[in-house]
Design a protein around this motif. Structure first.
Motif, PDB file in Angstrom:
ATOM      1  N   ARG A 229      31.474  10.095  15.143  1.00 25.68           N
ATOM      2  CA  ARG A 229      30.673  10.045  16.376  1.00 25.68           C
ATOM      3  C   ARG A 229      30.207   8.609  16.565  1.00 25.68           C
ATOM      4  NH1 ARG A 229      25.894  13.355  15.289  1.00 25.68           N
ATOM      5  NH2 ARG A 229      25.472  13.200  17.532  1.00 25.68           N
ATOM      6  N   GLY A 231      28.366   5.330  18.994  1.00 27.12           N
ATOM      7  CA  GLY A 231      27.411   4.917  20.016  1.00 27.12           C
ATOM      8  C   GLY A 231      27.391   3.403  20.071  1.00 27.12           C
ATOM      9  N   ALA A 248      22.344   6.095  20.563  1.00 30.28           N
ATOM     10  CA  ALA A 248      22.648   7.509  20.393  1.00 30.28           C
ATOM     11  C   ALA A 248      24.150   7.652  20.202  1.00 30.28           C
ATOM     12  CB  ALA A 248      22.197   8.296  21.623  1.00 30.28           C
ATOM     13  N   LEU A 249      24.544   8.587  19.358  1.00 30.60           N
ATOM     14  CA  LEU A 249      25.959   8.726  19.008  1.00 30.60           C
ATOM     15  C   LEU A 249      26.668   9.616  20.018  1.00 30.60           C
ATOM     16  CD1 LEU A 249      25.543   9.113  15.150  1.00 30.60           C
ATOM     17  CD2 LEU A 249      26.000   7.044  16.476  1.00 30.60           C
ATOM     18  N   THR A 250      26.620   9.185  21.267  1.00 33.18           N
ATOM     19  CA  THR A 250      27.222   9.950  22.367  1.00 33.18           C
ATOM     20  C   THR A 250      28.222   9.103  23.143  1.00 33.18           C
ATOM     21  OG1 THR A 250      25.377   9.304  23.805  1.00 33.18           O
ATOM     22  CG2 THR A 250      25.194  11.424  22.640  1.00 33.18           C
ATOM     23  N   ASN A 252      31.756   6.792  24.054  1.00 33.55           N
ATOM     24  CA  ASN A 252      33.169   7.069  24.230  1.00 33.55           C
ATOM     25  C   ASN A 252      33.958   5.820  23.854  1.00 33.55           C
ATOM     26  OD1 ASN A 252      35.670   6.784  26.148  1.00 33.55           O
ATOM     27  ND2 ASN A 252      35.287   8.990  25.973  1.00 33.55           N
TER      28      ASN A 252
END
Length: 391
Positions: A229, A231, A248-250, A252
């Motif tokens: 993951r 970020g 935040a590990l969101t 792409n």
């Protein structure tokens, strides 16, 4: 009569002087490369062994045998042992010309050494001999480099995979020196000099990034990969210090690659060159861990790595990325747990950064990993003195 003789002499001399000046050959030269360092936790750079560990370079690439560093006299700010603070990774020079041209290229490394290169260089200092004279800096040059637009060269190719080949995926013109043909000039090195970025944790999840140089950093990217993951946070025009929360590990990865490519293009690279650079380092740049990428100011590149090309090209772009590796709290916990429990599979994931991160973690290793660590140390020593390659 004397006047006529003088005028005739001037006319004869004019082409000679012109050829040694700065004719407009229409040649454009673009270069990219990386300066990799490790944050020491206090705002400086950690000494490490950047030539340790297995190499992914193909076997036709030439090496400065590691034994040379042992025999060099001690010189301030020049790496003379197996440790340094900066790994200069994969600078490549691309050439674009409307017609055939011949140029000479020289690169100085005042506080470093050139360690790998291709094609065959006319001169590398210090050279591969063991009886080295006093050396104060690294240097490499390629004389009589032929630029051949439209040529269909036979490029060397190894059987195994390598980061090296991705750099060829551009529209650059083929080059030749002697029997060696390529789409670029390639070299690497190690050095001790101050990079313009300091990164350290100030508590919790807050990281302070400080521009320690004179010129603003056009772009800095704080990146983290935790178990796949990712970020990242982008900082534009960094001057002075900035406190940045870890991302935040969101994120792409495709979006990050595009943002990085846009930054490289903004500094003068062509889009295919930017994509080739990112593809070259896609496995390493985005592996698990935390790091900061930043665009190195051109003034620093020219100071630490002076480039000379004769006859002078019409245009030169030099775009270097700084990579500062950081031992995050998450990675520190992983490392300490692996060392105390003997989990060598996790230790393997730290790769070439294992030894310097162990220095920072300051945790006792379990007896069960003593043999593993000794083998890793021996492997790093062997690779330093006798570099491996991909056939």
């Amino acid at each position: 009569m004397q006047f006529l003789k003088s005028a005739f002499a001037v006319l004869l001399a004019a082409p000679i002087f012109g050829s040694g000046g700065n004719p407009d050959l229409g040649v454009t030269v673009h270069e990219w490369g990386t300066f990799t360092t490790i944050a020491d936790g206090a705002g400086g750079s950690e000494p490490w062994s950047p030539l340790g560990g297995a190499s992914d370079l193909p076997c036709f690439v030439m090496h400065l045998n590691g034994l040379q560093y042992k025999t060099m006299p001690a010189v301030a700010n020049t790496p003379t042992t197996r440790t340094a603070t900066v790994r200069m990774e994969t600078p490549v020079l691309y050439f674009y010309s409307p017609r055939k041209a011949t140029v000479s290229v020289g690169v100085d490394f005042p506080r470093g050494l050139i360690t790998e290169w291709y094609p065959h260089a006319s001169k590398v200092s210090p050279g591969p001999q063991l009886n080295l004279p006093p050396v104060r800096s690294g240097h490499i040059e390629w004389d009589a480099l032929e630029i051949a637009p439209g040529a269909k060269p036979s490029l060397p190719q190894g059987a195994g995979g390598s980061h090296y080949y991705a750099a060829r995926n551009t529209d650059s013109d083929p080059v030749r020196i002697g029997q060696d043909q390529e789409k670029l000039l390639f070299y690497r090195g190690i050095a001790n000099f101050s990079v313009p970025l300091s990164a350290r944790f100030t508590g919790g999840s807050s990281l302070q990034l400080r521009n320690t140089g004179v010129d603003p950093l056009a772009l800095a990217v704080l990146f983290e990969n935790r178990g796949g993951r990712i970020g990242y946070r982008m900082i534009h025009g960094l001057s002075g210090a900035a406190d940045i929360e870890t991302p935040a590990l969101t994120g792409n990865l495709d979006s990050l690659r595009k943002d990085l490519a846009d930054g490289l293009v903004s500094q003068g690279l062509y889009r295919k060159e930017a994509d080739a650079m990112i593809e070259t380092w896609r496995d390493s740049w985005f592996e698990e861990g935390m790091r900061v990428f930043y665009l190195v100011p051109r003034n620093l590149v020219d100071r630490e790595l002076p480039l000379s090309i004769q006859p002078a090209p019409s245009k030169i772009a030099r775009v270097f990325v700084g990579r500062e590796e950081i031992l995050s709290p998450y990675m520190r916990d992983r490392l300490q747990t692996a060392l105390s429990t003997g989990n060598t599979q996790t230790l393997d994931q730290f790769g070439r950064f294992l030894a310097p991160f162990m220095q920072q973690a300051k945790v006792a290793a379990a007896p069960s990993v003593a043999g593993y660590l000794a083998a890793k140390s021996e492997q790093a020593t062997q690779e330093f003195y006798s570099p491996s390659c991909v056939r």
